[in-house]
Motif scaffolding. Structure first.
Motif, PDB file in Angstrom:
ATOM      1  N   MET A 161      47.426  31.018  49.330  1.00 12.09           N
ATOM      2  CA  MET A 161      47.089  30.692  47.946  1.00 12.09           C
ATOM      3  C   MET A 161      46.208  31.772  47.336  1.00 12.09           C
ATOM      4  SD  MET A 161      45.032  27.466  46.278  1.00 12.09           S
ATOM      5  CE  MET A 161      43.496  28.385  46.052  1.00 12.09           C
ATOM      6  N   ASN A 162      46.582  32.234  46.166  1.00  6.94           N
ATOM      7  CA  ASN A 162      45.811  33.235  45.444  1.00  6.94           C
ATOM      8  C   ASN A 162      44.591  32.555  44.806  1.00  6.94           C
ATOM      9  OD1 ASN A 162      44.921  35.024  43.240  1.00  6.94           O
ATOM     10  ND2 ASN A 162      46.721  36.215  43.770  1.00  6.94           N
ATOM     11  N   ILE A 163      43.394  32.992  45.201  1.00  4.61           N
ATOM     12  CA  ILE A 163      42.185  32.313  44.734  1.00  4.61           C
ATOM     13  C   ILE A 163      41.810  32.678  43.302  1.00  4.61           C
ATOM     14  CG2 ILE A 163      41.237  32.018  47.045  1.00  4.61           C
ATOM     15  CD1 ILE A 163      39.420  34.434  46.535  1.00  4.61           C
ATOM     16  N   PHE A 164      42.524  33.613  42.706  1.00  2.62           N
ATOM     17  CA  PHE A 164      42.235  34.004  41.326  1.00  2.62           C
ATOM     18  C   PHE A 164      43.124  33.251  40.342  1.00  2.62           C
ATOM     19  CE2 PHE A 164      40.978  37.500  44.083  1.00  2.62           C
ATOM     20  CZ  PHE A 164      39.651  37.669  43.709  1.00  2.62           C
ATOM     21  N   ILE A 176      46.245  40.662  51.885  1.00  2.00           N
ATOM     22  CA  ILE A 176      46.166  39.206  51.912  1.00  2.00           C
ATOM     23  C   ILE A 176      44.732  38.748  51.659  1.00  2.00           C
ATOM     24  CG2 ILE A 176      46.384  37.185  53.428  1.00  2.00           C
ATOM     25  CD1 ILE A 176      48.784  38.614  54.742  1.00  2.00           C
ATOM     26  N   TYR A 177      43.769  39.409  52.299  1.00  2.00           N
ATOM     27  CA  TYR A 177      42.358  39.046  52.113  1.00  2.00           C
ATOM     28  C   TYR A 177      41.945  39.173  50.647  1.00  2.00           C
ATOM     29  CZ  TYR A 177      37.251  39.332  52.308  1.00  2.00           C
ATOM     30  OH  TYR A 177      35.910  39.138  52.075  1.00  2.00           O
ATOM     31  N   ASN A 178      42.333  40.246  50.005  1.00  2.08           N
ATOM     32  CA  ASN A 178      41.917  40.490  48.616  1.00  2.08           C
ATOM     33  C   ASN A 178      42.568  39.524  47.633  1.00  2.08           C
ATOM     34  OD1 ASN A 178      40.089  42.610  49.077  1.00  2.08           O
ATOM     35  ND2 ASN A 178      41.758  44.096  49.220  1.00  2.08           N
ATOM     36  N   LYS A 179      43.642  38.862  48.048  1.00  2.00           N
ATOM     37  CA  LYS A 179      44.272  37.848  47.201  1.00  2.00           C
ATOM     38  C   LYS A 179      43.762  36.441  47.511  1.00  2.00           C
ATOM     39  CE  LYS A 179      48.877  39.928  46.386  1.00  2.00           C
ATOM     40  NZ  LYS A 179      49.290  39.358  45.089  1.00  2.00           N
ATOM     41  N   THR A 180      43.431  36.204  48.794  1.00  2.00           N
ATOM     42  CA  THR A 180      43.188  34.830  49.242  1.00  2.00           C
ATOM     43  C   THR A 180      41.782  34.558  49.750  1.00  2.00           C
ATOM     44  OG1 THR A 180      43.819  35.220  51.558  1.00  2.00           O
ATOM     45  CG2 THR A 180      45.603  34.772  49.994  1.00  2.00           C
ATOM     46  N   ASP A 240      46.997  29.307  42.807  1.00  2.00           N
ATOM     47  CA  ASP A 240      48.391  28.910  43.011  1.00  2.00           C
ATOM     48  C   ASP A 240      48.911  29.628  44.252  1.00  2.00           C
ATOM     49  OD1 ASP A 240      50.830  27.733  42.629  1.00  2.00           O
ATOM     50  OD2 ASP A 240      51.381  28.922  40.867  1.00  2.00           O
ATOM     51  N   TRP A 241      49.976  29.071  44.831  1.00  2.00           N
ATOM     52  CA  TRP A 241      50.625  29.776  45.936  1.00  2.00           C
ATOM     53  C   TRP A 241      51.017  31.174  45.476  1.00  2.00           C
ATOM     54  CZ3 TRP A 241      49.339  27.183  49.910  1.00  2.00           C
ATOM     55  CH2 TRP A 241      49.436  25.792  49.983  1.00  2.00           C
ATOM     56  N   ASP A 242      50.802  32.161  46.319  1.00  2.00           N
ATOM     57  CA  ASP A 242      51.043  33.550  45.947  1.00  2.00           C
ATOM     58  C   ASP A 242      52.462  33.952  46.335  1.00  2.00           C
ATOM     59  OD1 ASP A 242      51.002  36.627  46.548  1.00  2.00           O
ATOM     60  OD2 ASP A 242      49.239  36.259  45.302  1.00  2.00           O
ATOM     61  N   ASP A 243      53.275  34.276  45.328  1.00  2.00           N
ATOM     62  CA  ASP A 243      54.693  34.567  45.581  1.00  2.00           C
ATOM     63  C   ASP A 243      54.886  35.806  46.445  1.00  2.00           C
ATOM     64  OD1 ASP A 243      55.801  32.384  44.191  1.00  2.00           O
ATOM     65  OD2 ASP A 243      55.503  33.402  42.271  1.00  2.00           O
ATOM     66  N   ASP A 244      54.022  36.802  46.280  1.00  2.00           N
ATOM     67  CA  ASP A 244      54.149  38.005  47.113  1.00  2.00           C
ATOM     68  C   ASP A 244      53.945  37.668  48.585  1.00  2.00           C
ATOM     69  OD1 ASP A 244      54.645  39.662  44.972  1.00  2.00           O
ATOM     70  OD2 ASP A 244      52.540  40.250  44.717  1.00  2.00           O
ATOM     71  N   SER A 278      40.962  23.637  47.946  1.00  2.00           N
ATOM     72  CA  SER A 278      39.984  24.134  48.911  1.00  2.00           C
ATOM     73  C   SER A 278      40.639  24.366  50.267  1.00  2.00           C
ATOM     74  CB  SER A 278      38.829  23.130  49.012  1.00  2.00           C
ATOM     75  OG  SER A 278      38.421  22.896  50.310  1.00  2.00           O
ATOM     76  N   MET A 279      41.473  23.418  50.705  1.00  2.00           N
ATOM     77  CA  MET A 279      42.169  23.570  51.980  1.00  2.00           C
ATOM     78  C   MET A 279      43.251  24.645  51.885  1.00  2.00           C
ATOM     79  SD  MET A 279      42.108  22.372  55.069  1.00  2.00           S
ATOM     80  CE  MET A 279      41.298  20.788  54.939  1.00  2.00           C
ATOM     81  N   ALA A 280      43.960  24.683  50.763  1.00  2.00           N
ATOM     82  CA  ALA A 280      45.045  25.655  50.604  1.00  2.00           C
ATOM     83  C   ALA A 280      44.540  27.085  50.637  1.00  2.00           C
ATOM     84  CB  ALA A 280      45.787  25.395  49.291  1.00  2.00           C
TER      85      ALA A 280
END
Length: 514
Positions: A180-183, A118-122, A186-190, A172-174
């Motif tokens: 939310m995937n910061i790359f 989760i950290y590495n995505k968000t 968008d919301w991260d489906d996984d 920024s809040m999301a």
């Protein structure tokens, strides 16, 4: 004349400042609300109390001017979560960043490796503050709420729903939700699949400069503005406090100590820590914020005031003296380093850099020669030691700071300001800018309505700055004590879970529910 309002919806109050478009302050309001803490791990707020406080703050500042409000822009506390039913009515209170009830879910995610995924995505560190872990906790412990929730929002999104009847969430809040995937922004489906929710339950993602219009007519009339007045989504309180300090350039680090605290800096691209010690969230215009928040800020000073110096607190008030000023004078009687007394300031768990919701506070090195005066100074130093440990982690990612700027309630104390410079061994600049979160929100609002090109406009509004130089006579004490402070924390870490579990099984009477 035209005006713009910056609003900062914080943990204990909503502040609003009304400015001219040139940054001149024309009015200020601060509306308080309670934090409900029925158990040691609970930290909730009533979303409608906060909405009413926000309306009152806006009404107050609008009444102080005559002219047109061009925009209202928002800074809001991060990591909050509210469950809404199909009619957008709250099924929960605001579960705030300080709520620790998802500790088991965060710990399990850390051990399984899910937390780092989760950290590495968000960019969200593994900690119960994260809404992603709050959702896991609700699913496990309050499944009726989890299953009946039609929408999941944070505090800002709920406020905007009350004002406009629209569910939007700025990126920024999301990013601070852990969903939310910061790359791909968008919301991260996984992650949604891992948690067990879907996109339809989340607000539409928009930019921080996005404007909402068409306010409820009755609310607009109560505030005293046109319902066509745009409300700018703004950003997180941490990011906007950084902007409001003017710390927007490479190597410029901002330290804030209010109720809690933080060390932050802006970067030009995502930078994650392999050890997961710092967060990384997008802000706007190619700016990312990297840093670490701490639970242990001014709340430690308040604990000292209320529990170690309760009689003196009453006496100081009778004499017309601020109890904090009295305690500062007491602390000045003790040399730097508190004669070897060290305080680990983890009164309510800790976020950066250890990210342990079960962390507990400790006085270490206590001897018969130590007094309450030593304990006051050690408590203040412990907060600064902890912030310095966050800076060490931050430096591994972004390098040495070129400028350190500081603000917050602590900035009233010359002793604490000097202590920060001495422990950090770096000049510390204190801007006189008023309410940095509101100012940062105002700057984003100016950009949104086309009255500013970029964040650099904030430099015009900062005003006078005072710089504190480190005192070399204190270096040796702090250089000797900081490694001990860090070592004590590492050695106690294995027992934090045990003592926290004991405290949950045997709560203090004041911590029990009525």
């Amino acid at each position: 004349m035209d005006y713009i309002i910056g609003v900062d919806v914080g943990t204990t109050s909503t502040k609003a400042v009304i400015y001219t478009l040139h940054g001149d302050i024309k009015g200020y309001s601060n509306q308080l609300y309670p934090l409900y803490q029925d158990t040691p791990d609970t930290a909730e707020e009533d979303p409608d109390e906060i909405f009413n406080a926000t309306v009152k703050a806006l009404t107050d500042v609008v009444s102080k001017v005559s002219g047109t409000v061009r925009a209202v822009s928002f800074s809001t506390q991060q990591h909050s979560l509210i469950a809404l039913d199909k009619d957008h009515k709250p099924l929960t209170k605001v579960i705030t960043w300080a709520d620790n009830r998802a500790e088991k879910q965060a710990t399990e995610a850390s051990k399984s490796g899910l937390g780092m995924k989760i950290y590495n995505k968000t960019g969200l560190p593994i900690h119960p503050m994260g809404p992603v872990y709050k959702l896991m906790w609700l699913k496990k412990e309050h499944n009726d709420i989890f299953e009946n929730a039609n929408y999941w929002v944070g505090l800002k999104e709920y406020l905007m729903w009350r004002f406009f009847g629209q569910l939007k969430e700025e990126t920024s809040m999301a990013s601070a939700t852990g969903l939310m995937n910061i790359f791909d922004m968008d919301w991260d489906d996984d992650i949604l699949s891992w948690v067990g929710i879907n996109r339809k339950q989340l607000p539409e993602l928009v930019d921080p400069t996005y404007q909402l219009t068409g306010m409820d007519n009755d609310i607009a009339a109560e505030i005293g503005i046109s319902p066509k007045t745009p409300f700018v989504m703004g950003a997180t309180d941490g990011a906007l406090a950084e902007i409001g300090l003017g710390a927007i350039g490479k190597g410029e680090v901002a330290v804030t100590i209010g109720t809690s605290g933080a060390v932050r800096t802006f970067v030009d691209k995502p930078q994650l820590d392999p050890k997961g010690r710092t967060y990384c969230y997008p802000v706007m215009n190619g700016k990312w914020i990297v840093g670490g928040p701490v639970n242990s800020g001014g709340i430690v000073f308040r604990w000292v005031r209320d529990n170690l110096f309760a009689p003196e607190k009453a006496t100081a008030k009778m004499l017309g003296m601020d109890p904090y000023d009295f305690l500062t004078e007491v602390a000045k009687t003790v040399p730097a380093g508190s004669d070897g007394l060290i305080f680990q300031p983890f009164l309510g768990g800790e976020r950066a850099p250890i990210w342990n919701g079960n962390a507990r506070a400790t006085f270490f090195g206590l001897t018969r020669s130590h007094t309450r005066a030593h304990m006051v100074r050690a408590a203040l130093e412990g907060v600064v030691y902890n912030l310095y440990s966050v800076l060490l982690a931050l430096q591994e990612a972004v390098g040495e700071p070129t400028v350190i700027t500081a603000t917050g309630g602590f900035a009233r104390s010359a002793l604490w300001r000097q202590m920060l410079a001495d422990v950090f061994e770096h000049p510390v600049t204190i801007p006189e800018a008023f309410e940095s979160g509101c100012l940062g929100a105002m700057v984003v609002g100016l950009i949104s309505i086309g009255e500013a090109d970029d964040l650099s406009v904030v430099k015009k509004f900062i005003g006078k700055q005072n710089t504190y130089q480190p005192d070399p006579s204190n270096f040796e004490n702090y250089r000797d004590l900081l490694p001990i402070y860090l070592s004590v924390g590492r050695q106690l870490e294995s027992e934090y879970d045990s003592i926290a579990e004991y405290q949950r099984k045997h709560p203090h009477p004041e911590d029990k529910k009525d």
